[in-house]
Enzyme design. Structure first.
Site: not given
Ligand code: 26V
Length: 815
Positions: A358, A547, A658
């Site tokens: 992701h 975010r 959305k």
């Molecule tokens: C990483 C971490 C690292 C440790 C702490 C908690 C945490 C939480 C989330 C993440 C990775 C987040 C990745 C993410 O949200 N990516 C998003 O995913 C969406 C669904 O596929 C996508 O539409 C977005 O472009 C992308 O940024």
């Protein structure tokens, strides 16, 4: 279709019954929160019944099941969604009306369960809806965080984080299954030796046992009785606080252990696209993985008596690398607890796991210190070492003698475990979340892996729950659509395409404009109430909600707003299409630049609102505490959708979908799913600007980008940055932000995400937006075309693709 029909009278009776039995009160005396709870209980009864039926069916037919593991599920409120899906929304609204309550007020009683940060978690929730609706046998697994994402307060322009306690109104949707409690072992030591028969014996001792107690949320689908179950694990200490320990002086120690075990499910980590290597986070990941696998394996063995056919019956889908420990944990269960050989266990494991990536942000790619994995899960570390060794041998065949390459691709190197490499080695499928992102994975991020395992790589473009985001959030628009094309699009979203036939239907376009205005009014009322700002209803509602991260470039938006402010100050009577810029965003608590950016938005908002010369034409609003339920008000009201990340960094984006579905026009870069949105609506119905990925990557790699040169040569940018240095009249100093853009900082280059480089092109695209808005017929026509071509971004379609191409399970969805 659902079997049960819900009439107003039946619902009134059922609600009154719940009020009596649960609160010992009559309808006349009930408070709104009691009525909410009673409604939820009535709806829940229907759901649990369907959940049992679904589970029985799964048990009976033994078809392959999908287990979707994710550290986050941002499900949003449940009451309205379930009532809609069960076809009881109208009857419930009428029943409540009769009882003297407004449905909307009752919905407001439900806290928004914030079990996620952003895109990743919301996607998981949309996919639960898709699985339920498409008839996929799916279970989601996550952690039942006591505190979800923090509540954001803005105090003197700055973000303050407050704890979120969602359980008081969220508990009603969760059914505990105590009898399926599992025990997860953390820490301790392992001894291994070979017995007389040459079999490896593993002794594990001195570990800390933590109980994983499951709570099940039934997730309804539309027009079906199929329920997708979301199983949330709560960590509980098995150590009873008994007085024996007290007398032996061990009481405090026991208490400490007890508390430590329970902290595992206490709080969601608020970082997004950034890793912080805390040991509690790793414990959370292992807790989720181990409890889930024990659960699946125990049930499987009870039915089949063996795990040999595991891969035929289950897919373990890992959402990002966070649950990657499923790979060594399944190996452990198969070998240590079921006597399988390494080869047999590896075959089963690597045929069961599928991985979705992701993000390409390097700072989000997970690595854990070997020492930490060793300390918290010693047996798992042994298995990872063995996987690594065999994997490196395999690599040797592809890259003989190339030690450098092999150490670059290894799973364990430099005393760290690289989770993405482990995920690639141990899964049968690896996918990105938009066409562009999947290409970038193959060509840039996992290039060498792609050379070896090209057939494992694929793409599934993200999709959203269109019933929540269109039908429920924007009922007036849904009604208009249904008056033209019927209700088939609710389960066949591609039918929205029929709306393309109405692109020249003036009456429909006017109606579309009217509905947008109603939705804008609702948001304007919200803004008045929460920010005390009166917005101009004739202004363009231009929205950036997501975010806060530098790569998403809220900064580019801000720089442009300051330039507009200067333009208006110079020429207050100019013919200017009024704009309201709306932001909503949480910043990770430790991300200083992101927090300062929020403060900057608020400083500018205040400056403009205090300036009578510009405030009727230009407005900036920062909405605090952006969350799913707020997004449900914002999306229908938006006219411009800001999707302006630097090309190559936003994996997909789902907010973009959305907005589009609610008739907002996108201003965006050729990044993530914007590329496919552009393809779907045609270049003439979207405002594309800026560098494309190859150019952005080449410029970054060349090291020759000099924002200072732009500053020196472009008077508009110079004035904007000079003002930032000078301030916005509230005494807050933004020189640090200006310096970051012009000189770099925190070890990074100047203007890392190249906002200044794309500025001119962005400003030009914004000017096109304004000019287009002057012709309302044209604008509404473009909005209609966006809605008409948004069907391919429905989660139902994504889920059907996963089912067909990756999971190989049957679905009811017809493409
Ligand atoms: C990483 C971490 C690292 C440790 C702490 C908690 C945490 C939480 C989330 C993440 C990775 C987040 C990745 C993410 O949200 N990516 C998003 O995913 C969406 C669904 O596929 C996508 O539409 C977005 O472009 C992308 O940024």
């Amino acid at each position: 279709m659902p079997k049960t029909q819900y009439t107003k009278t039946a619902l009134k009776e059922a609600i009154a019954g719940k009020l009596q039995r649960h609160f010992a009160c009559e309808v006349e005396d009930a408070t709104k929160d009691q009525v909410y709870e009673a409604c939820a209980l009535v709806v829940r009864d229907a759901l649990t019944e369907h959940m049992i039926e679904t589970q029985n069916e799964v048990e009976r037919d033994g078809e392959r099941q999908v287990h979707y593991l994710c550290m986050e599920f941002l499900v949003g409120r449940s009451l309205r969604n379930n009532a809609y899906n069960l076809g009881m929304l109208d009857a419930l609204t009428a029943a409540l009306k009769d009882m003297g309550f407004e449905m909307a007020d009752i919905f407001e009683e439900e806290a928004d369960p914030g079990l996620g940060n952003g895109g990743l978690g919301r996607l998981a929730a949309c996919y639960m809806d898709g699985m339920a609706t498409d008839g996929v046998r799916g279970t989601g697994y996550s952690i039942r965080y006591e505190h979800g994402i923090f509540k954001q307060k803005i105090v003197e322009g700055q973000q303050v984080e407050l704890p979120d306690s969602w359980l008081s109104t969220g508990e009603v949707w969760q059914i505990p299954a105590m009898d399926e409690t599992r025990e997860v072992k953390i820490g301790g030591t392992v001894d291994t030796y070979f017995d007389d028969n040459g079999k490896l014996v593993v002794n594990y001792h001195d570990y800390t046992p933590v109980l994983a107690v499951p709570y099940d949320m039934p997730i309804s689908g539309y027009g079906t009785n199929n329920i997708a179950r979301l199983r949330l694990w709560k960590a509980q200490s098995p150590i009873a606080l008994d007085m024996k320990l007290f007398s032996s002086g061990e009481y405090l120690k026991a208490l400490e252990k007890h508390a430590l075990a329970e902290t595992i499910s206490m709080v969601l980590y608020p970082e997004d696209n950034h890793r912080e290597g805390q040991s509690l986070r790793l414990k959370q990941q292992y807790f989720l993985v181990s409890a889930t696998l024990q659960d699946i394996c125990a049930k499987h063995k009870a039915k089949y008596g063996t795990l040999e056919n595991f891969a035929h019956k289950h897919v373990l889908h890992i959402n990002d690398t966070h649950p990657t420990l499923v790979i060594p944990e399944l190996m452990r269960i198969l070998m240590d607890e079921n006597d399988m050989s390494w080869e047999q266990a590896w075959n089963i494991t690597s045929q069961s796991v599928a991985y979705t990536n992701h993000t390409v942000m390097p700072e989000a790619l997970e690595c854990w210190p070997v020492s930490l994995v060793q300390e918290l899960m010693p047996r798992i570390m042994q298995i990872i070492y063995e996987i690594n060794e065999r994997f490196c041998k395999e690599l040797w065949n592809y890259f003989p003698n190339d030690f450098q390459k092999i150490s670059k691709l290894a799973i364990v190197a430099d005393d760290t475990v690289r989770m993405a490499h482990l995920a690639i080695a141990g899964s049968f499928s690896i996918n990105g979340v938009s066409a562009l992102h999947s290409e970038i994975l193959k060509e840039r991020v996992f290039t060498d892996f792609y050379k070896i395992y090209s057939s494992k790589f694929c793409n599934v473009t993200n999709g959203i729950a269109h019933r929540r985001w269109l039908c429920e959030a924007n009922p007036e628009l849904a009604e208009l659509i249904e008056s033209k094309i019927g209700t088939g699009y609710r389960t066949h979203p591609s039918e929205l395409q029929v709306l393309n036939n109405y692109a020249d239907d003036k009456e429909l376009l006017d109606k579309l404009g009217e509905i947008k205005r109603h939705n804008k009014q609702r948001l304007a009322d919200y803004i008045k109430e929460h920010n005390g700002i009166e917005v101009n209803m004739d202004s363009i509602f231009d929205v950036q909600v997501k975010r806060l991260h530098e790569y998403k470039r809220q900064m580019l938006n801000i720089l442009h707003i300051i330039s507009l402010y200067h333009k208006l100050k110079d020429n207050p009577d100019m013919d200017f299409v009024p704009r309201t810029f709306i932001f909503g965003s949480k910043a990770a608590p430790g991300y200083a630049v992101a927090k300062k950016t929020i403060q900057l938005i608020n400083s500018i908002s205040k400056m403009i609102d205090n300036d009578p010369a510009v405030r009727d034409k230009l407005k900036v609003v920062f909405l605090e505490d952006y969350k799913v339920s707020l997004a449900e008000i914002i999306m229908p009201a938006a006219e411009v959708s800001e999707q302006i990340s630097i090309a190559g960094k936003e994996a997909s984006g789902t907010g973009n979908m959305k907005f589009m579905m609610n008739g907002a026009l996108t201003i965006g870069t050729m990044d993530g799913a914007n590329v496919e949105i552009c393809e779907a609506v045609g270049k003439e119905n979207i405002f594309i600007f800026g560098m494309e990925t190859p150019e952005a990557e080449a410029l970054a790699a060349s090291g020759s980008y000099e924002p200072m040169v732009i500053y020196q040569n472009d008077p508009v940018i110079r004035r904007v940055l000079d003002q930032m240095i000078h301030g916005f009249g509230d005494g807050v100093d933004y020189t640090d932000i200006a310096n970051l853009l012009l000189h770099g900082g925190n070890g990074g280059p100047a203007d890392r995400y190249m906002s200044l480089k794309d500025f001119a092109s962005y400003a030009e695209a914004q000017e096109r937006v304004s000019q287009t808005y002057r012709d309302q017929d044209q604008w509404n026509r473009m909005a209609l075309i966006n809605i008409a071509n948004s069907g391919r971004f429905a989660a139902d379609r994504s889920i059907a693709e996963y089912a067909q191409n990756i999971w190989r399970v049957k679905t009811n969805f017809a493409f």
